[in-house]
Structures are given as structure tokens and as C-alpha cells.
Design a protein around this motif. Structure first.
Motif, PDB file in Angstrom:
ATOM      1  N   SER A 231     -12.672 -12.092   0.671  1.00  0.00           N
ATOM      2  CA  SER A 231     -11.711 -12.630   1.644  1.00  0.00           C
ATOM      3  C   SER A 231     -10.378 -13.015   1.009  1.00  0.00           C
ATOM      4  CB  SER A 231     -12.309 -13.864   2.332  1.00  0.00           C
ATOM      5  OG  SER A 231     -12.627 -14.867   1.370  1.00  0.00           O
ATOM      6  N   GLY A 232     -10.174 -12.666  -0.257  1.00  0.00           N
ATOM      7  CA  GLY A 232      -8.953 -13.051  -0.946  1.00  0.00           C
ATOM      8  C   GLY A 232      -7.823 -12.063  -0.748  1.00  0.00           C
ATOM      9  N   PRO A 233      -6.698 -12.311  -1.405  1.00  0.00           N
ATOM     10  CA  PRO A 233      -5.547 -11.417  -1.285  1.00  0.00           C
ATOM     11  C   PRO A 233      -5.730 -10.140  -2.100  1.00  0.00           C
ATOM     12  CG  PRO A 233      -5.056 -13.191  -2.812  1.00  0.00           C
ATOM     13  CD  PRO A 233      -6.406 -13.502  -2.239  1.00  0.00           C
ATOM     14  N   VAL A 234      -5.059  -9.075  -1.641  1.00  0.00           N
ATOM     15  CA  VAL A 234      -4.978  -7.809  -2.371  1.00  0.00           C
ATOM     16  C   VAL A 234      -3.521  -7.629  -2.769  1.00  0.00           C
ATOM     17  CG1 VAL A 234      -5.297  -5.306  -2.279  1.00  0.00           C
ATOM     18  CG2 VAL A 234      -6.869  -6.811  -1.042  1.00  0.00           C
ATOM     19  N   TYR A 235      -3.248  -7.738  -4.056  1.00  0.00           N
ATOM     20  CA  TYR A 235      -1.877  -7.629  -4.550  1.00  0.00           C
ATOM     21  C   TYR A 235      -1.577  -6.193  -4.952  1.00  0.00           C
ATOM     22  CZ  TYR A 235      -1.966 -12.735  -4.720  1.00  0.00           C
ATOM     23  OH  TYR A 235      -2.069 -14.063  -4.384  1.00  0.00           O
ATOM     24  N   ALA A 236      -0.424  -5.690  -4.517  1.00  0.00           N
ATOM     25  CA  ALA A 236      -0.001  -4.327  -4.827  1.00  0.00           C
ATOM     26  C   ALA A 236       1.502  -4.248  -4.671  1.00  0.00           C
ATOM     27  CB  ALA A 236      -0.689  -3.325  -3.905  1.00  0.00           C
ATOM     28  N   THR A 237       2.118  -3.233  -5.254  1.00  0.00           N
ATOM     29  CA  THR A 237       3.555  -3.043  -5.062  1.00  0.00           C
ATOM     30  C   THR A 237       3.830  -2.672  -3.607  1.00  0.00           C
ATOM     31  OG1 THR A 237       3.510  -0.683  -5.571  1.00  0.00           O
ATOM     32  CG2 THR A 237       3.760  -2.213  -7.439  1.00  0.00           C
TER      33      THR A 237
END
Length: 471
Positions: free
Chosen positions: A81-87
Motif C-alpha cells: 500500500s506504499g508509494p511507487v517512486y518513478a521518473t
């Protein structure tokens, strides 16, 4: 300084990129890819991840290709349920690619159920379009060069990798140490994408090795493509080009537009039969700093092909006959509309299949590359009498020499280097070159292995069940 990394994918194969970095207080997953190719690898997509999804604080993506991002919807469905970091570029592409992946998985399950060619009584997709919608809501776009706190005690930054739009090298700072993940490293001479940023100092390096045992041919891919098209057109055939909808399709279109501008190929119909590739077209215009093309060349590149969206129009292409060029996903012929084109045109020797990049073991593309004259498609054995041509020089990956040149420019040797994301022979060949030519401490990790980082002691070989490895 103490932290651990667990290799849950791309450790004995070129797909399924998944690395868990654990600080003791936080846990970050770098890449969340699908396994592709051999059935024994694809079955890992149905197995448990190796760590509870709900225990992961964040996911950090290197880029949008499915072998790096395609497992995300399943991870979210199963409790992450956490964030997905990407450009930003990766975030935009992933929205399109993951939706397309779910559509194809659902379509394949329906085909299998109707045709009774699955071993399962009621075949189900790995994940659904609803799972994708939930996963997309968790994306958080991060600009190149910005440093963020991905989880308590773990900072992340994205560095240009070339390869495709949005592709990044990922640098994680954990307890004073820096783990550098190459992701998929692009080429210095790529006609479309800018070259990867240089390697900065790091404590630990995790490098890809897709082409770790070979150099790209010196052949001009444009010239090779033109020769194939002219040859097939003379016999009234169809040129089928399986191409990844992101990256490779754009490169193929770029070469075709330049060939057409110079009148080096006949003025025959060119069809882009990939809804995902059509959706991606506008995204390249949003990120002009990441690629080499100006607006006018982008426009010419995309205008050369008729874009096909609907299923009915796709089916009509199978009745049309040659001469024509068909560009369709997927690049390794693992799914998508290219399968229907191969059913229709593969048995005819007037036609040709042009492979334009790496073909992972166990895929239909790899089978064709090694001489297979029959492919299993939708539960049937389809004879392939069409000419098969490989243009390996069109790859968007750095080859072994390119990776070594990039490594040599590093300001200092990492304390440890791990070679991943390659077939076993390729990974071991690159490991040997790094050790022999650079003198670095390097090895190939095993699938499922956990390494305890930061103690400064040599790496040893035993599995987590016998105690963590140390570096």
C-alpha cells in the motif's frame, strides 16, 4: 553501517527484476518486474514474492518495461500500500504499459478458456485491469536528480540511464552507504535516446548484463532493415516486425522514416498495429530533453505508419496480404497482436519476421532465433516458413564493451559489484571481465539470496537459510 539486499529476481535470468533493500527499520523494493521466457521462470509470477508485500515501505522503479514494472499490480493486490517512486516519463509510460499488460493477460485467459488449451480448468489472468488502476494511484513522480526519502533511513535519487524514455539508474543511500542500480543501461550511440549518465562513486553496484557476453555487430541497422524490406517486397511478401511498444517501436519507425526520406525503400503501406505504441506516441513529445529528436523528426517518424487500434482493423490486416510492413508487439513474441499475424503470414516463405532486439530464453522469439520452424500459438503448432532475420544491432542495451567502458570511468571501485539481469552465460562473462580487467570484487548473486552489506568482508557463497552473505 549495516543493510541487506535480497535478490528476488533477475539473479539467474534476464527478466523479473526485483531487489529488496532492508535497513532493519525500512524495506524498499527496487523494481517489480515480471518473469518472462521459460515456464519455470513464468511460474515465479504465481509464487509468493519472498517477502510479505505489506512489509514493503516503497517501490522504486528504474523504468517502465514489464520485466521491471509488470508485477506491480499483483503486489498491490496482495497487500502493498506504499508509494511507487518513478521518473515522470516512467510514470506516464507505466500507466499505458500496465493497462495493456492486464488487457493481454485477461484476453489470453479468455482464449485459453474458449480453446481449452490451458492445463487449468478455469484459467485466470495474473492480475486484472482493476488491479492496475489501484497500482497506478500509488505512483509518485520524481524528477531526475532530485533526492527523496523513499522510506525512513533510505533516500533515493534517479540518474539518466538512456535505454528508453524515463529510464533511470537508481541510487539508494542507506546508513551512509550508496547502492547504485544501473537498471537497463542504454547505449552511447543510440539513435533515439541520449547516453547514460556516468557512474558516480558508490559503495555497492548492481549492474545489468543483458549483453554481457557479446558485442553488438558493427552493421548499420538501417541498411539491414532496408535490405530486408526491399527483398521481401520483390516477392510480394509481408515484413513482420515484433517490437516492444516502448523504445523499440520508436527506433524502428525512426529508421523507416529515414529510409523513406532517402527513397531507399519502396512506398508500401506500413502499419503500426499496437494500441499501446499508439498511446505512447504523444509521450515522447513531453520529454524532449531525454531523446535526440526534434519535433519535426518526431512528427515524420510517427506519420510514416498507419496506426491501427481496433480489433476488427487488426484482423483485416491478416487478410490484406503483401507487400506491407507490420509492426506489432510484443518484441519477444510472448503475446499481443503479433501472434495473430504470425498465424496468418508465418507459414508463407514470401514473408519475413524481423527480430530487432534481445530474445530471452524460452520465448518464441528466442526459438525463431535458434532455428525453430514451428511455434506454439493459441494451443496450435503453427509452421514458420517465413524468412527470419535478426537485427541485433538495433538493441537499446549497452553491450559488454559499452558496459565496461562505462565502468572504467567510475571515480573509484565499489566495495562490491553484483552482476544481474542476464542469462547465466552473459552474467558470468561480464563478471569475469570486471574481475580481470578492473580488479573489482564482483560476483553473480543467486535467486533468493540475501547479502549483508557494509561490513567490508569478502562475499561468501551460502544461502540465507544458512546465514546471510557478507560483503
Amino acid at each position: 553501517m549495516s543493510y541487506r539486499i535480497r535478490f528476488l529476481g533477475a539473479a539467474d535470468t534476464v527478466t523479473g527484476s526485483r531487489y529488496v533493500v532492508d535497513s532493519g527499520d525500512s524495506r524498499v523494493l527496487v523494481d517489480c518486474g515480471l518473469f518472462q521466457g521459460y515456464k519455470v521462470l513464468r511460474e515465479r509470477n504465481r509464487a509468493t514474492l519472498g517477502v510479505p508485500p505489506e512489509s514493503i515501505d516503497a517501490v522504486v522503479l528504474t523504468h517502465a518495461h514489464l520485466d521491471h514494472s509488470g508485477y506491480l499490480p499483483a503486489l498491490v493486490r496482495d497487500g502493498f500500500s506504499g508509494p511507487v517512486y518513478a521518473t515522470p516519463g516512467t510514470s506516464d509510460l507505466a500507466r499505458v504499459m500496465l493497462a495493456d499488460s492486464a488487457h493481454l493477460l485477461e484476453e489470453e485467459a479468455q482464449h485459453a478458456a474458449r480453446g481449452h488449451w490451458s492445463v487449468h480448468r478455469e484459467p485466470t489472468p495474473l492480475y486484472s485491469t482493476e488491479d492496475v488502476a489501484r497500482a497506478i494511484r500509488q505512483f509518485r513522480a520524481v524528477e531526475f536528480g532530485h533526492r527523496i526519502t523513499a522510506a525512513p533511513g533510505i533516500e533515493a535519487a534517479f540518474v539518466h540511464a538512456g535505454h528508453i524514455l524515463g529510464a533511470a539508474q537508481v541510487r539508494l543511500t542507506v546508513d551512509g552507504g550508496v547502492i547504485h542500480f544501473t537498471g537497463d543501461l542504454g547505449r552511447e550511440d543510440d539513435p533515439l535516446m541520449r547516453p547514460p549518465a556516468p557512474l558516480e562513486a558508490c559503495s555497492v553496484l548492481v549492474t545489468e548484463s543483458t549483453y554481457g557476453d557479446r558485442a553488438h555487430p558493427d552493421d548499420d541497422p538501417e541498411r539491414e532493415l532496408g535490405e530486408v524490406i526491399r527483398r521481401v517486397v520483390k516477392r510480394g511478401g509481408v515484413v513482420m516486425i515484433p517490437a516492444f511498444a516502448v523504445g523499440r517501436t520508436e527506433t524502428v519507425l525512426l529508421h523507416l522514416s529515414r529510409l523513406r526520406d532517402r527513397d531507399e525503400i519502396p512506398d508500401i503501406p506500413i502499419y503500426l498495429n499496437s494500441p499501446m505504441a499508439v498511446d505512447v506516441a504523444g509521450i515522447y513529445e513531453r520529454y524532449p530533453d531525454e531523446h535526440r529528436l526534434d519535433a519535426s523528426e518526431l512528427e515524420r517518424m510517427y506519420s510514416i505508419a498507419t496506426r491501427v487500434r481496433t480489433v476488427d482493423d487488426s484482423k483485416l490486416l491478416n487478410l490484406r496480404g503483401g507487400p506491407m510492413v507490420l509492426i506489432s508487439a510484443s518484441g519477444m513474441i510472448t503475446g499481443g497482436r503479433i501472434l495473430h499475424h504470425l498465424q496468418a503470414y508465418g507459414p508463407d516463405p514470401r514473408n519475413a519476421v524481423v527480430l530487432t532486439g534481445f530474445q530471452a530464453g524460452g520465448t518464441r522469439g528466442a526459438a525463431l532465433l535458434t532455428g525453430a520452424r514451428s511455434l506454439r500459438i493459441f494451443g496450435e503448432d503453427v509452421p514458420i516458413r517465413a524468412e527470419v532475420v535478426s537485427i541485433e544491432s538495433m538493441s537499446a542495451h549497452a553491450d559488454a564493451d559499452g558496459i565496461m567502458t562505462w565502468l572504467r570511468a567510475a571515480p573509484a571501485a565499489p566495495a562490491a559489484t553484483f552482476v544481474t539481469h542476464g542469462e547465466p552465460a552473459a552474467s558470468d562473462a561480464l563478471r569475469a571481465r570486471i574481475k580481470r580487467e578492473l580488479g573489482w570484487r564482483v560476483r553473480v548473486p543467486e535467486h533468493g539470496e540475501t547479502v549483508d552489506l557494509g561490513t567490508g568482508t569478502p562475499a561468501v557463497r551460502d544461502h540465507e537459510r544458512e546465514g546471510a552473505h557478507h560483503v
